[in-house]
Design a protein around this motif. Structure first.
Motif, PDB file in Angstrom:
ATOM      1  N   SER A 297      -0.693  -3.122   4.514  1.00  0.00           N
ATOM      2  CA  SER A 297      -1.408  -1.969   5.049  1.00  0.00           C
ATOM      3  C   SER A 297      -2.863  -1.972   4.585  1.00  0.00           C
ATOM      4  O   SER A 297      -3.154  -1.764   3.401  1.00  0.00           O
ATOM      5  N   GLN A 299      -5.046   0.262   5.401  1.00  0.00           N
ATOM      6  CA  GLN A 299      -5.417   1.644   5.103  1.00  0.00           C
ATOM      7  C   GLN A 299      -5.071   2.008   3.660  1.00  0.00           C
ATOM      8  O   GLN A 299      -5.874   2.629   2.954  1.00  0.00           O
ATOM      9  N   GLN A 302      -7.411   0.174   1.305  1.00  0.00           N
ATOM     10  CA  GLN A 302      -8.751   0.762   1.345  1.00  0.00           C
ATOM     11  C   GLN A 302      -8.829   2.016   0.482  1.00  0.00           C
ATOM     12  O   GLN A 302      -9.850   2.292  -0.157  1.00  0.00           O
TER      13      GLN A 302
END
Length: 394
Positions: A297, A299, A302
């Motif tokens: 992932s 996201q 991040q």
């Protein structure tokens, strides 16, 4: 006998020598082709090699702390929690069966010979404890230093600020005492008035040994961030007279522990209001020790990128100290993150960023010990005095 003790290494090394001696002496008698002689030779070789491998494994584990106790090695992560009494210095609180902190002999505290000596009310007290987490289901051994004031009747109603200190990977919590000299330095600073009376907790980031989870919540795996951000503060507050305000809680770490310190302060400001990071990384790595912590992932990854957070998400109320040397490999990365954090702090007064750079030094305890006193003083200056007090009896 502790898993990390030198005595265990010497014992197994002695057994290895005996096995090798037996192999040399018995080999001529087992030189024939009879099935029992063949099995005897196989048995001698197998025992000797297994013992030699055990010596290597125990020596590496003692040095790096992949498993800090037999409990770590034998009990699967996230197993049934072993709840017990609250441990040394505990205040009256939950019933014994509900306690999340209990005393333990794990960790090798008896191996450290230069700790402050004296009565608790004179030099404080260092104890080995096992903490169990309700939300994460994790459990780990760590050390806690209670300052002399904790045992002084004059401070009986006072709650104390807390400093969580984190070792690197794969080091055990014991390295914070035996190599970094954390409680020894804290005691020296406190007795000379350069550090306020503070409860110091010494832990390791490797809660789910031997994997390096970098203090993140792994999808479908160990919830290490939850452990440090929620379970650990809640457990300590249930057992000790410590502040309930995040402004009175800070975190310090070196190497991987420094990376964790920054993540906890920036991602969980409701738990830790300040952080000092010694030679940290600013992104979560993906390597042999971590694997893919985010299940692919982008996201999630991040969200743990500290520079990206400061530039794209609401800026938390936090105090940060970046510590390194000008000869360290990550000096350029530290300078880059410092520039980002300082720029963000100029526009957001709730965030403060300071730095300390020595002219030389590497990724080693010799350097971290030189950096520790100034880092502890900085943290003491940024840990707010505990605003809450114990209620009066009756």
């Amino acid at each position: 006998m502790e898993l990390t003790s030198s005595a265990l290494v010497y014992l197994v090394a002695g057994l290895t020598l005996l096995a090798l001696t037996a192999t040399v002496l018995l080999w001529p008698r087992l030189a024939g082709r009879h099935p029992l002689q063949i099995l005897g030779r196989i048995g001698l070789l197998t025992v000797s090699q297994l013992l030699a491998l055990a010596v290597c494994a125990l020596t590496l584990n003692a040095a790096y702390g992949f498993y800090s106790s037999w409990h770590d090695l034998l009990q699967p992560t996230g197993g049934q929690l072993a709840l017990g009494p609250a441990g040394p210095g505990a205040r009256s609180g939950p019933p014994v069966g509900d306690a999340l902190v209990r005393p333990t002999t794990e960790g090798g505290l008896d191996q450290v010979t230069d700790l402050p000596q004296g009565k608790p009310e004179e030099v404080g007290q260092i104890s080995s404890i096992r903490v169990n987490g309700k939300e994460s289901g994790l459990s780990d051994q760590m050390f806690i230093y209670l300052p002399p004031e904790y045992f002084n009747p004059k401070y009986a109603r006072e709650r104390f600020p807390v400093l969580l200190t984190l070792a690197g990977y794969p080091g055990p919590a014991l390295h914070l005492l035996s190599e970094l000299h954390t409680p020894q330095t804290a005691w020296d600073l406190q007795r000379t008035g350069r550090m306020a009376p503070t409860v110091v907790v010494m832990a390791r980031p490797t809660v789910a040994a031997p994997r390096n989870t970098e203090c993140v919540d792994v999808p479908g795996g160990p919830a290490t961030e939850t452990w440090f951000a929620k379970d650990l503060p809640n457990a300590l507050r249930s057992a000790y007279r410590v502040s309930r305000s995040p402004a009175s809680w800070g975190v310090l770490g070196y190497s991987t522990g420094g990376s964790c310190a920054l993540r906890l302060a920036l991602r969980d400001p409701g738990s830790y209001g300040s952080a000092a990071a010694l030679h940290a990384d600013y992104q979560v790595p993906e390597d042999w020790s971590t694997g893919d912590l985010f299940g692919g992932s982008r996201q999630l990854a991040q969200g743990y990128d500290l520079a990206w957070r400061l530039q794209n998400l609401p800026v938390p109320k936090s105090h940060l100290l970046l510590v390194s040397t000008r000869t360290e490999e990550d000096y350029a990365a530290t300078q880059q993150f410092l520039a980002t954090a300082s720029s963000t702090a100029q526009a957001h007064p709730d965030l403060t960023v300071d730095s300390l750079f020595l002219p030389d030094g590497g990724h080693s305890f010799d350097t971290w010990r030189r950096e520790l006193p100034a880092s502890l003083e900085w943290l003491s200056d940024h840990l707010s005095p505990a605003p809450d007090r114990e209620p009066r009896a009756g």
